[in-house]
Design an enzyme around this catalytic site. Structure first.
Site, mmCIF file in Angstrom:
data_model
loop_
_atom_site.group_PDB
_atom_site.id
_atom_site.type_symbol
_atom_site.label_atom_id
_atom_site.label_comp_id
_atom_site.label_asym_id
_atom_site.label_seq_id
_atom_site.Cartn_x
_atom_site.Cartn_y
_atom_site.Cartn_z
ATOM 1 N N LYS A 252 0.869 -1.170 0.000
ATOM 2 C CA LYS A 252 0.000 0.000 0.000
ATOM 3 C C LYS A 252 0.905 1.218 0.000
ATOM 4 C CE LYS A 252 -4.001 2.122 2.031
ATOM 5 N NZ LYS A 252 -3.464 3.459 1.777
ATOM 6 N N ARG A 257 -3.254 9.001 -5.668
ATOM 7 C CA ARG A 257 -3.779 8.093 -6.674
ATOM 8 C C ARG A 257 -3.834 8.799 -8.025
ATOM 9 N NH1 ARG A 257 -8.648 4.054 -5.569
ATOM 10 N NH2 ARG A 257 -8.899 3.155 -7.635
ATOM 11 N N PHE A 344 -1.276 -0.319 -10.441
ATOM 12 C CA PHE A 344 -1.919 -1.481 -9.809
ATOM 13 C C PHE A 344 -3.181 -1.959 -10.520
ATOM 14 C CE2 PHE A 344 -3.080 2.241 -7.054
ATOM 15 C CZ PHE A 344 -4.434 2.300 -7.376
ATOM 16 N N ARG A 421 -17.264 1.346 -3.112
ATOM 17 C CA ARG A 421 -16.396 0.876 -2.032
ATOM 18 C C ARG A 421 -16.905 -0.487 -1.603
ATOM 19 N NH1 ARG A 421 -13.042 3.743 0.939
ATOM 20 N NH2 ARG A 421 -14.042 5.766 0.662
ATOM 21 N N LYS A 427 -8.060 -2.403 2.674
ATOM 22 C CA LYS A 427 -6.814 -1.754 3.078
ATOM 23 C C LYS A 427 -6.500 -2.129 4.517
ATOM 24 C CE LYS A 427 -9.514 2.525 3.447
ATOM 25 N NZ LYS A 427 -9.790 3.825 2.861
HETATM 26 P P1 ATP Z 1 -10.161 5.976 0.093
HETATM 27 O O1 ATP Z 1 -9.444 6.122 -1.208
HETATM 28 O O2 ATP Z 1 -10.424 4.536 0.453
HETATM 29 O O3 ATP Z 1 -11.358 6.864 0.246
HETATM 30 P P2 ATP Z 1 -7.976 7.385 1.254
HETATM 31 O O4 ATP Z 1 -7.905 8.224 0.025
HETATM 32 O O5 ATP Z 1 -7.928 8.050 2.576
HETATM 33 O O6 ATP Z 1 -9.237 6.458 1.250
HETATM 34 P P3 ATP Z 1 -6.427 5.181 2.034
HETATM 35 O O7 ATP Z 1 -7.409 4.896 3.093
HETATM 36 O O8 ATP Z 1 -5.046 5.468 2.456
HETATM 37 O O9 ATP Z 1 -6.833 6.360 1.109
HETATM 38 O O10 ATP Z 1 -6.406 3.925 1.047
HETATM 39 C C1 ATP Z 1 -6.921 3.812 -0.235
HETATM 40 C C2 ATP Z 1 -5.947 4.348 -1.276
HETATM 41 O O11 ATP Z 1 -4.692 3.675 -1.237
HETATM 42 C C3 ATP Z 1 -6.347 4.142 -2.719
HETATM 43 O O12 ATP Z 1 -7.334 5.036 -3.147
HETATM 44 C C4 ATP Z 1 -5.031 4.371 -3.442
HETATM 45 O O13 ATP Z 1 -4.838 5.750 -3.666
HETATM 46 C C5 ATP Z 1 -3.983 3.947 -2.435
HETATM 47 N N1 ATP Z 1 -3.185 2.772 -2.807
HETATM 48 C C6 ATP Z 1 -1.881 2.606 -2.491
HETATM 49 N N2 ATP Z 1 -1.414 1.439 -2.929
HETATM 50 C C7 ATP Z 1 -2.430 0.814 -3.568
HETATM 51 C C8 ATP Z 1 -2.545 -0.442 -4.235
HETATM 52 N N3 ATP Z 1 -1.550 -1.286 -4.342
HETATM 53 N N4 ATP Z 1 -3.772 -0.749 -4.759
HETATM 54 C C9 ATP Z 1 -4.807 0.105 -4.653
HETATM 55 N N5 ATP Z 1 -4.737 1.301 -4.038
HETATM 56 C C10 ATP Z 1 -3.558 1.661 -3.492
#
Ligand code: ATP
Length: 597
Positions: A252, A257, A344, A421, A427
């Site tokens: 992760k 993103r 990814f 979602r 995650k």
């Molecule tokens: P969310 O996107 O779930 O609303 P967030 O933006 O706060 O939450 P996180 O909770 O940190 O982000 O986790 C989700 C995000 O992790 C994904 O949207 C993506 O940007 C990121 N990410 C990092 N590595 C990966 C991976 N290998 N596959 C998918 N997403 C990943």
């Protein structure tokens, strides 16, 4: 359609908070429309001129709008300014002043199409003399408008119209106006929106045919897809169990993103999580993606993180956020803060949509598609079938600079679910194991005057989570720590455009801050635990009647989530899930608790 009809519906929308009634009102408004006019009425009602991802801005500052209102009403500009400060809404002031002004009866009532065309022209005016052109166009529009129309025209140009009519409400209204209103149709309408991110296109396609016609809306390079999102779990055991005992784990990465659209010819375009175009922010990635992708047209997704190109080590995320908004010294920043994109997922490869394939098949396509370069890599992945292997991968992931792991379902149904979602992706962050699981992305809805050292500025902020079902923002905490002096000093500027004299209609809180803000700015906070509260309204009544959820000992992490819009913030439902998982951890069952036997 007369613009007066639109204004009348806006007035009625404003007067109600009931989502069902909003849906009826909107459906009634849209039903007689089709084609261009439908599209335009829809964008206008969202406070937009084009789908959000196109980023078309009107470029009308408050001062410019004030001048236009002054000219149209014959008042002094200073008087307009004073009245607007009193009312807290230049739109309402325009309504009052134009209602009082003795004007010639408008012989040419405004049509929706006139308004739209004029707004496009205002947006397009650029360069020398453009400010004056914008004012003149606005004055002409206001000259033809009724006081009520003027109110909404002014709010539109100031970007303050959007309250209330959210995307989900519009999807409901489209279902009512142009389909059979069933759940099934609603899902198909939403799916078309998730793929195209363009409500206008969805509406026009639906109105011109039926629900089946929506199948025509596919992927298009240059038109971002709403991202698939992940659920969270607090133990690797739970992650594997959810996945049926077998999953693909990936590092992760903690960055931004990026959805990359790679055409056969022409420039690569990059979109953020909230579908803003960010190509200009990472100019070095486009050409490199064009080389890395073997068979365009393609749409791929990845996480962009800062790296040390000499050691290949991942650097802290804060570095990459420093690149946001930097326009002038980008060349220097590219050198200083080099980034790498870890891909990814793939949605389109060689012009063929692959988002419907299961994840293993997509990953195989991604591996064929990408020829890694210095700045474009594939996300590190491993298939695991037991918790030991998962733990090992987690350790490796953390050692490599990841913040945890992303687990991806390998089941046959693991298609890419745009805009959704779900537990197809989970995650798991390292720090889930201590204190309160995840960080929370809260929307600022209020500010409190500071005391002592913080006198004269805000000392704390009221934060809310989003409830999509009710389409409202519910307070869950008041955060003051974690802001250094510089952050506190700049908060008023960051918040200025959202300031509101009254409690915003779509905000629920039992606390009255010194200053209200319409939901706009998203901040990342952490805290010690979630508790029940009589004054906060997040997930009200879900655990106990009359009680909402509240975050104790909140702390701003320093991260402004400018990549998230208010409706992308943590949801009330997610907060409730976090609360439940935390309770389960705090009170282990007899099975889990060795001390209980
Ligand atoms: P969310 O996107 O779930 O609303 P967030 O933006 O706060 O939450 P996180 O909770 O940190 O982000 O986790 C989700 C995000 O992790 C994904 O949207 C993506 O940007 C990121 N990410 C990092 N590595 C990966 C991976 N290998 N596959 C998918 N997403 C990943």
């Amino acid at each position: 359609m007369r613009f007066a009809e639109l204004a009348d519906v806006y007035a009625r929308l404003e007067a109600t908070k009931a989502r069902l009634e909003m849906r009826h009102l909107l459906a009634g408004l849209l039903r007689p429309l089709k084609g261009r006019e439908l599209e335009e009425a829809l964008y206008l009602s969202q406070g937009l001129l084009r789908p959000e991802y196109e980023g078309v801005e009107l470029g009308v500052a408050d001062s410019l709008a004030r001048r236009a209102v002054a000219l149209a009403s014959g008042e002094e500009e200073a008087a307009v300014g004073r009245a607007a400060r009193l009312s807290g809404d230049l739109g309402r002031t325009a309504e009052e002043l134009l209602g009082r002004a003795r004007r010639l009866a408008a012989d040419e009532p405004l049509d929706v199409r006139d308004v739209y065309a004029a707004m496009r022209a205002i947006a397009a005016a650029a360069g020398e003399g453009s400010q004056e052109q914008k004012v003149q166009r606005l004055v002409t529009l206001l000259g033809r408008a009724s006081p009520l129309e003027a109110k909404y025209l002014v709010r539109f140009v100031l970007g303050t119209l959007r309250v209330g009519v959210r995307e989900m409400t519009i999807l409901d209204a489209l279902n009512e106006a142009f389909a059979d209103g069933s759940k099934e149709s609603r899902l198909r309408i939403e799916a078309a929106f998730n793929l195209s991110s363009d409500l206008g296109l969805v509406a026009v396609t639906l109105a011109g045919g039926d629900v089946a016609a929506l199948a025509k809306i596919g992927l298009e390079v240059g038109r971002p897809v709403r991202p698939m999102l992940a659920e969270r779990e607090t133990t690797l055991e739970a992650v594997l169990e959810r996945m049926g005992g077998r999953a693909a784990l990936e590092i992760k990465y903690d960055g931004l993103r990026v959805q990359a659209h790679v055409p056969r010819d022409g420039p690569v375009r990059l979109f953020s999580r909230r579908l803003e175009e960010i190509s200009a922010q990472f100019p070095e990635l486009g050409p490199e993606l064009a080389r890395a992708i073997r068979s365009p047209p393609a749409i791929v997704e990845g996480e962009c993180v800062p790296v040390d190109l000499d050691t290949d080590e991942i650097q802290p995320f804060q570095d990459v956020s420093r690149r946001r908004g930097r326009k002038h010294d980008l060349a220097k920043v590219q050198e200083e803060i080099p980034v790498r994109l870890f891909l990814f997922d793939v949605l389109l490869a060689d012009g063929v949509p692959v988002y419907g394939l299961d994840f293993a098949a997509r990953r195989a396509r991604l591996e064929q598609l990408v020829r890694p370069t210095e700045r474009v890599h594939l996300a590190t992945q491993r298939i695991v079938e037991d918790v030991e292997a998962a733990k090992e991968f987690l350790d490796e992931s953390i050692a490599a600079g990841g913040e945890g792991v992303m687990a991806k379902s390998l089941k046959p149904e693991s298609a890419y679910r745009a805009g959704a979602r779900g537990y197809w992706w989970i995650k798991y962050k390292r720090d889930y194991t201590v204190g309160l699981a995840d960080s929370i992305d809260g929307v600022v809805v209020g500010g409190f005057h500071g005391r002592g050292r913080r006198a004269g500025r805000f000392g704390a902020f009221l934060l809310a989570v989003y409830d999509p079902a009710k389409d409202r923002f519910e307070s869950f905490t008041k955060v003051g720590s974690g802001f250094d002096d510089a952050a506190l000093a700049e908060m008023p500027h960051r918040l200025e455009r959202w300031a509101s004299e009254e409690p915003p209609a779509n905000v629920a809180s039992g606390i009255t801050p010194d200053r209200w803000f319409r939901p706009g700015l998203v901040l990342e906070v952490r805290g010690a635990e979630l508790t029940l509260s009589p004054v906060h309204r997040a997930a009200l009544g879900a655990v106990r009647a009359g009680a909402g959820l509240a975050l104790r000992f909140p702390r701003f992490t320093g991260r402004y989530r400018t990549d998230k819009g208010p409706t992308d913030a943590t949801t009330a439902h997610e907060l409730l899930e976090m609360y439940r998982k935390q309770v389960r951890q705090a009170a282990p069952t007899a099975d889990e608790d060795p001390g209980a036997s």
